[in-house]
Design an enzyme around this catalytic site. Structure first.
Site, PDB file in Angstrom:
ATOM      1  N   MET A   9       0.845  -1.199   0.000  1.00 48.95           N
ATOM      2  CA  MET A   9       0.000   0.000   0.000  1.00 48.95           C
ATOM      3  C   MET A   9       0.880   1.248   0.000  1.00 48.95           C
ATOM      4  O   MET A   9       0.427   2.341   0.325  1.00 48.95           O
ATOM      5  CB  MET A   9      -0.942  -0.010   1.205  1.00 48.95           C
ATOM      6  N   GLY A  10       2.155   1.076  -0.349  1.00 45.34           N
ATOM      7  CA  GLY A  10       3.049   2.228  -0.478  1.00 45.34           C
ATOM      8  C   GLY A  10       3.571   2.757   0.840  1.00 45.34           C
ATOM      9  O   GLY A  10       3.486   2.083   1.867  1.00 45.34           O
ATOM     10  N   GLY A  38      10.923  -2.762   5.677  1.00 47.29           N
ATOM     11  CA  GLY A  38      10.159  -4.018   5.681  1.00 47.29           C
ATOM     12  C   GLY A  38       9.775  -4.385   4.249  1.00 47.29           C
ATOM     13  O   GLY A  38      10.034  -5.497   3.775  1.00 47.29           O
ATOM     14  N   HIS A  39       9.180  -3.431   3.540  1.00 47.98           N
ATOM     15  CA  HIS A  39       8.827  -3.665   2.126  1.00 47.98           C
ATOM     16  C   HIS A  39      10.085  -3.998   1.318  1.00 47.98           C
ATOM     17  O   HIS A  39      10.072  -4.891   0.478  1.00 47.98           O
ATOM     18  CB  HIS A  39       8.187  -2.416   1.513  1.00 47.98           C
ATOM     19  N   GLY A  86       4.813 -10.330   4.248  1.00 45.84           N
ATOM     20  CA  GLY A  86       5.492 -10.203   5.538  1.00 45.84           C
ATOM     21  C   GLY A  86       4.790 -10.936   6.671  1.00 45.84           C
ATOM     22  O   GLY A  86       3.561 -10.956   6.752  1.00 45.84           O
ATOM     23  N   LEU A 145       8.625  -2.289  11.630  1.00 41.74           N
ATOM     24  CA  LEU A 145       8.434  -1.180  10.693  1.00 41.74           C
ATOM     25  C   LEU A 145       7.035  -1.276  10.094  1.00 41.74           C
ATOM     26  O   LEU A 145       6.530  -2.357   9.827  1.00 41.74           O
ATOM     27  CB  LEU A 145       9.497  -1.232   9.594  1.00 41.74           C
ATOM     28  N   SER A 204       4.089   1.398   7.713  1.00 43.47           N
ATOM     29  CA  SER A 204       3.793   2.714   7.130  1.00 43.47           C
ATOM     30  C   SER A 204       3.075   3.594   8.147  1.00 43.47           C
ATOM     31  O   SER A 204       3.219   4.814   8.144  1.00 43.47           O
ATOM     32  CB  SER A 204       2.918   2.556   5.888  1.00 43.47           C
TER      33      SER A 204
HETATM   34  P1  AMP Z   1       1.447  -2.936   3.494  1.00 40.47           P
HETATM   35  O1  AMP Z   1       2.013  -1.925   2.554  1.00 40.47           O
HETATM   36  O2  AMP Z   1       1.449  -2.512   4.913  1.00 40.47           O
HETATM   37  O3  AMP Z   1       0.124  -3.482   3.020  1.00 40.47           O
HETATM   38  O4  AMP Z   1       2.454  -4.162   3.455  1.00 40.47           O
HETATM   39  C1  AMP Z   1       2.840  -4.789   2.263  1.00 40.47           C
HETATM   40  C2  AMP Z   1       3.604  -6.043   2.591  1.00 40.47           C
HETATM   41  O5  AMP Z   1       4.770  -5.711   3.347  1.00 40.47           O
HETATM   42  C3  AMP Z   1       2.795  -7.036   3.434  1.00 40.47           C
HETATM   43  O6  AMP Z   1       3.056  -8.350   2.980  1.00 40.47           O
HETATM   44  C4  AMP Z   1       3.338  -6.797   4.816  1.00 40.47           C
HETATM   45  O7  AMP Z   1       3.222  -7.912   5.668  1.00 40.47           O
HETATM   46  C5  AMP Z   1       4.790  -6.503   4.526  1.00 40.47           C
HETATM   47  N1  AMP Z   1       5.405  -5.770   5.635  1.00 40.47           N
HETATM   48  C6  AMP Z   1       4.948  -4.630   6.223  1.00 40.47           C
HETATM   49  N2  AMP Z   1       5.752  -4.279   7.253  1.00 40.47           N
HETATM   50  C7  AMP Z   1       6.742  -5.206   7.317  1.00 40.47           C
HETATM   51  C8  AMP Z   1       7.878  -5.400   8.177  1.00 40.47           C
HETATM   52  N3  AMP Z   1       8.170  -4.566   9.174  1.00 40.47           N
HETATM   53  N4  AMP Z   1       8.674  -6.469   7.941  1.00 40.47           N
HETATM   54  C9  AMP Z   1       8.397  -7.332   6.937  1.00 40.47           C
HETATM   55  N5  AMP Z   1       7.344  -7.202   6.091  1.00 40.47           N
HETATM   56  C10 AMP Z   1       6.519  -6.166   6.289  1.00 40.47           C
END
Ligand code: AMP
Length: 270
Positions: A26-27, A32-33, A143, A179, A181
């Protein structure tokens, strides 16, 4: 790196391509990303990263509105990483076709975030189904930070499409805060509090194996957190990491937490 803004352009760009690694996001990208993206670059021929703040997975309009968006910075990060394609679709583009599959979680799945965010995972599975159908990846990198999401996507997408879900470790900052967003919405003191909670739960997990009534001790810890910090805990539970059933044993278990700090909802697991 090529930026694609709609399904048609993406379809065209991916014609004849195989061994595609996909990282849905989701940007507001962070390390982490980046760890997911690096894994995909290593293990796939082509890497596609999507940036799409999916309105269907927000059960609260305000939360959707204030979700951090940093598209310019994101594009610079992705360019530097040498990602092949970044897909930034519009909402109407993603949802214009009807999704024939009716998604409804089972009663036993209505736990943790599913209990507190009605319709959230249905929204996640819906968009992941649509993205998987368009991108047709061999592997999807996700993640462990969002552990319940990972298990549900494995079940609903991994078992129904030719895409393998690859779990990736949670990346934390120096104070052990996972980490996210959403951390961009926190001030320094709130991040310090989040770090104290994370450290306490990491140590709880380490010391837990010799203890008996973990459910009770975890509940005491929950009350302590509520007393010490200006937060509102939705859940703090020990669950088996394979079937997410409540357990009293540390073996094969994870501690799951969701809490609000200054109206920002954070989740983590240890
Ligand atoms: P999001 O942008 O929050 O929807 O996350 C996109 C992907 O990044 C998802 O698969 C999350 O689980 C992964 N993700 C977000 N934060 C972390 C993190 N701190 N460590 C590892 N993966 C992460």
């Amino acid at each position: 790196m090529k930026t694609l803004l709609n399904n048609i352009d993406l379809n065209e760009a991916l014609i004849g391509k195989s061994n595609i690694g996909f990282v849905p996001t989701m940007g507001s990208l962070h390390k982490g990303h980046i760890s997911l993206i690096k894994k995909s670059l290593k293990r796939s021929k082509i890497t596609v990263v999507s940036i799409f703040v999916n309105p269907k997975q927000f059960n609260n309009k305000m939360d959707f509105k204030k979700y951090p968006r940093n598209i310019k910075k994101d594009l610079n990060i992705l360019k530097r990483l040498k990602v092949d394609f970044v897909f930034i679709p519009k909402t109407r583009d993603i949802f214009k076709s009807k999704n024939n599959i009716k998604i409804k979680l089972k009663k036993k799945e209505e736990i943790l975030c599913a209990r507190y965010r009605k319709g959230h995972f249905e929204g996640v599975i819906d968009v992941m189904t649509r993205l998987t159908k368009i991108v047709k990846p061999s592997k999807i990198f996700m993640g462990e930070k969002d552990f319940q999401q990972l298990l549900l996507v494995k079940k609903y997408i991994g078992n129904n499409y030719d895409s393998r879900i690859i779990p990736c470790k949670t990346i934390r900052d120096k104070n052990k805060v996972a980490l996210s967003s959403r951390n961009f919405l926190l001030n320094k003191n709130e991040l310090i509090t989040a770090g104290k909670i994370a450290k306490k739960l990491i140590s709880f997990k380490k010391k837990g194996s010799g203890k008996h009534d973990l459910k009770k001790i975890l509940n005491i810890q929950k009350n302590k957190f509520n007393r010490l910090y200006n937060i509102r805990i939705e859940y703090l539970e020990l669950r088996n990491k394979n079937n997410l059933k409540i357990t009293n044993k540390i073996r094969n278990a994870k501690i799951f937490i969701a809490y609000y700090i200054n109206n920002v909802r954070l989740i983590d697991n240890f």
